[in-house]
Write a protein that holds these residues in place. Structure first.
Motif, PDB file in Angstrom:
ATOM      1  N   ILE A  35       0.817  -1.225   0.000  1.00  0.00           N
ATOM      2  CA  ILE A  35       0.000   0.000   0.000  1.00  0.00           C
ATOM      3  C   ILE A  35       0.845   1.266   0.000  1.00  0.00           C
ATOM      4  O   ILE A  35       0.311   2.370  -0.115  1.00  0.00           O
ATOM      5  N   GLY A  36       2.154   1.110   0.124  1.00  0.00           N
ATOM      6  CA  GLY A  36       3.041   2.261   0.035  1.00  0.00           C
ATOM      7  C   GLY A  36       3.101   3.125   1.279  1.00  0.00           C
ATOM      8  O   GLY A  36       3.522   4.276   1.211  1.00  0.00           O
ATOM      9  N   ARG A  37       2.678   2.588   2.408  1.00  0.00           N
ATOM     10  CA  ARG A  37       2.803   3.307   3.679  1.00  0.00           C
ATOM     11  C   ARG A  37       2.806   2.301   4.821  1.00  0.00           C
ATOM     12  O   ARG A  37       2.454   1.139   4.637  1.00  0.00           O
ATOM     13  N   ASP A  38       3.204   2.784   5.999  1.00  0.00           N
ATOM     14  CA  ASP A  38       3.333   1.912   7.160  1.00  0.00           C
ATOM     15  C   ASP A  38       1.959   1.489   7.669  1.00  0.00           C
ATOM     16  O   ASP A  38       1.163   2.332   8.084  1.00  0.00           O
ATOM     17  N   ILE A  39       1.682   0.192   7.649  1.00  0.00           N
ATOM     18  CA  ILE A  39       0.375  -0.316   8.064  1.00  0.00           C
ATOM     19  C   ILE A  39       0.154  -0.138   9.562  1.00  0.00           C
ATOM     20  O   ILE A  39      -0.984  -0.033  10.010  1.00  0.00           O
ATOM     21  N   THR A  40       1.232  -0.076  10.356  1.00  0.00           N
ATOM     22  CA  THR A  40       1.060   0.083  11.800  1.00  0.00           C
ATOM     23  C   THR A  40       0.498   1.453  12.157  1.00  0.00           C
ATOM     24  O   THR A  40      -0.036   1.626  13.249  1.00  0.00           O
ATOM     25  N   ALA A  41       0.589   2.403  11.238  1.00  0.00           N
ATOM     26  CA  ALA A  41       0.035   3.736  11.482  1.00  0.00           C
ATOM     27  C   ALA A  41      -1.428   3.828  11.038  1.00  0.00           C
ATOM     28  O   ALA A  41      -2.094   4.826  11.334  1.00  0.00           O
ATOM     29  N   CYS A  42      -1.908   2.824  10.343  1.00  0.00           N
ATOM     30  CA  CYS A  42      -3.303   2.850   9.864  1.00  0.00           C
ATOM     31  C   CYS A  42      -3.912   1.451   9.964  1.00  0.00           C
ATOM     32  O   CYS A  42      -4.274   0.845   8.960  1.00  0.00           O
ATOM     33  N   ARG A  43      -4.004   0.957  11.172  1.00  0.00           N
ATOM     34  CA  ARG A  43      -4.504  -0.403  11.420  1.00  0.00           C
ATOM     35  C   ARG A  43      -5.960  -0.584  10.998  1.00  0.00           C
ATOM     36  O   ARG A  43      -6.396  -1.708  10.762  1.00  0.00           O
ATOM     37  N   HIS A  44      -6.710   0.507  10.937  1.00  0.00           N
ATOM     38  CA  HIS A  44      -8.121   0.399  10.538  1.00  0.00           C
ATOM     39  C   HIS A  44      -8.259  -0.176   9.128  1.00  0.00           C
ATOM     40  O   HIS A  44      -9.216  -0.894   8.843  1.00  0.00           O
ATOM     41  N   ILE A  45      -7.299   0.106   8.265  1.00  0.00           N
ATOM     42  CA  ILE A  45      -7.335  -0.440   6.906  1.00  0.00           C
ATOM     43  C   ILE A  45      -7.143  -1.954   6.959  1.00  0.00           C
ATOM     44  O   ILE A  45      -7.818  -2.707   6.258  1.00  0.00           O
ATOM     45  N   LEU A  46      -6.252  -2.404   7.833  1.00  0.00           N
ATOM     46  CA  LEU A  46      -6.009  -3.834   7.994  1.00  0.00           C
ATOM     47  C   LEU A  46      -7.259  -4.531   8.548  1.00  0.00           C
ATOM     48  O   LEU A  46      -7.613  -5.620   8.108  1.00  0.00           O
ATOM     49  N   ALA A  47      -7.927  -3.891   9.496  1.00  0.00           N
ATOM     50  CA  ALA A  47      -9.156  -4.469  10.060  1.00  0.00           C
ATOM     51  C   ALA A  47     -10.231  -4.607   8.979  1.00  0.00           C
ATOM     52  O   ALA A  47     -10.921  -5.628   8.898  1.00  0.00           O
ATOM     53  N   THR A  48     -10.359  -3.596   8.142  1.00  0.00           N
ATOM     54  CA  THR A  48     -11.323  -3.656   7.040  1.00  0.00           C
ATOM     55  C   THR A  48     -10.971  -4.787   6.081  1.00  0.00           C
ATOM     56  O   THR A  48     -11.829  -5.565   5.670  1.00  0.00           O
ATOM     57  N   ALA A  49      -9.690  -4.903   5.738  1.00  0.00           N
ATOM     58  CA  ALA A  49      -9.247  -5.951   4.806  1.00  0.00           C
ATOM     59  C   ALA A  49      -9.501  -7.342   5.387  1.00  0.00           C
ATOM     60  O   ALA A  49      -9.897  -8.257   4.650  1.00  0.00           O
ATOM     61  N   ARG A  50      -9.302  -7.499   6.678  1.00  0.00           N
ATOM     62  CA  ARG A  50      -9.570  -8.800   7.317  1.00  0.00           C
ATOM     63  C   ARG A  50     -11.055  -9.149   7.237  1.00  0.00           C
ATOM     64  O   ARG A  50     -11.405 -10.307   6.977  1.00  0.00           O
ATOM     65  N   ARG A  51     -11.923  -8.165   7.463  1.00  0.00           N
ATOM     66  CA  ARG A  51     -13.375  -8.412   7.353  1.00  0.00           C
ATOM     67  C   ARG A  51     -13.746  -8.781   5.920  1.00  0.00           C
ATOM     68  O   ARG A  51     -14.562  -9.684   5.691  1.00  0.00           O
ATOM     69  N   VAL A  52     -13.155  -8.108   4.942  1.00  0.00           N
ATOM     70  CA  VAL A  52     -13.442  -8.399   3.539  1.00  0.00           C
ATOM     71  C   VAL A  52     -12.975  -9.814   3.192  1.00  0.00           C
ATOM     72  O   VAL A  52     -13.700 -10.573   2.548  1.00  0.00           O
ATOM     73  N   ALA A  53     -11.771 -10.185   3.624  1.00  0.00           N
ATOM     74  CA  ALA A  53     -11.249 -11.526   3.345  1.00  0.00           C
ATOM     75  C   ALA A  53     -12.128 -12.596   4.001  1.00  0.00           C
ATOM     76  O   ALA A  53     -12.388 -13.639   3.405  1.00  0.00           O
ATOM     77  N   LEU A  54     -12.598 -12.326   5.190  1.00  0.00           N
ATOM     78  CA  LEU A  54     -13.492 -13.272   5.866  1.00  0.00           C
ATOM     79  C   LEU A  54     -14.786 -13.438   5.084  1.00  0.00           C
ATOM     80  O   LEU A  54     -15.262 -14.550   4.868  1.00  0.00           O
ATOM     81  N   ARG A  55     -15.326 -12.326   4.625  1.00  0.00           N
ATOM     82  CA  ARG A  55     -16.591 -12.359   3.879  1.00  0.00           C
ATOM     83  C   ARG A  55     -16.428 -13.023   2.510  1.00  0.00           C
ATOM     84  O   ARG A  55     -17.261 -13.809   2.093  1.00  0.00           O
TER      85      ARG A  55
END
Length: 167
Positions: A35-55
């Protein structure tokens, strides 16, 4: 505003998670690079991606400290997800019960309605804390293979508690 589409970053991460083989780890570094940026600074994007992958693909992940996300097999998911959620529920119920008791214990000015509501809340939180214990969820050889309707589960729990109370 209701948002029906996910961000490009969340979509890119969800695609990475969807294609991850079972048992493998998707590193935080690889996610950040995608994504071109540090994921630890924007964990909400990771949470959204996990929900999408689950669905989308029923992909379930556990967090590996300082490493990333490990995709869980169905067998491993039963060992990780339920106990982790129950531990969280048990602790939250216990904290809430203790806080409610501490906040109202010395109060002499509570109306009868407030006293009944307090007692009902303390009782409900205590029951949640009790049910969420590991000892309450032991599977026996005669346990059903599929989840049961909540009414049957409640009847079985009541019978078990009544049986223990008499001993």
């Amino acid at each position: 505003m209701i948002q029906t589409e996910i961000s490009a970053d969340a979509r890119a991460i969800a695609d990475m998670l969807n294609t991850c083989p079972i048992g493998e780890i998707v590193t935080l570094g690889a996610i950040s690079e995608a994504i071109g940026r540090d994921i630890t600074a924007c964990r909400h994007i990771l949470a959204t991606a996990r929900r999408v992958a689950l669905r989308e693909t029923a992909a379930v992940f556990s967090t590996e400290p300082r490493a990333g996300l490990r995709r869980l097999s169905a067998e491993r998911a039963t060992e990780v997800i339920g106990p982790g959620a129950r531990r969280h529920i048990r602790k939250a119920a216990g904290r809430a019960k203790r806080a409610l008791i501490a906040a109202t214990e010395g109060a002499n000015d509570l109306s009868e309605i407030a006293q009944r509501r307090r007692a009902a809340e303390i009782n409900a939180l205590g029951l949640m804390e009790h049910i969420a214990r590991d000892a309450s969820v032991k599977a026996s050889d005669t346990a059903p293979m599929k989840p049961q309707p909540i009414g049957i589960v409640a009847q079985n729990l009541l019978a078990r508690i009544s049986g223990q109370a008499g001993q």
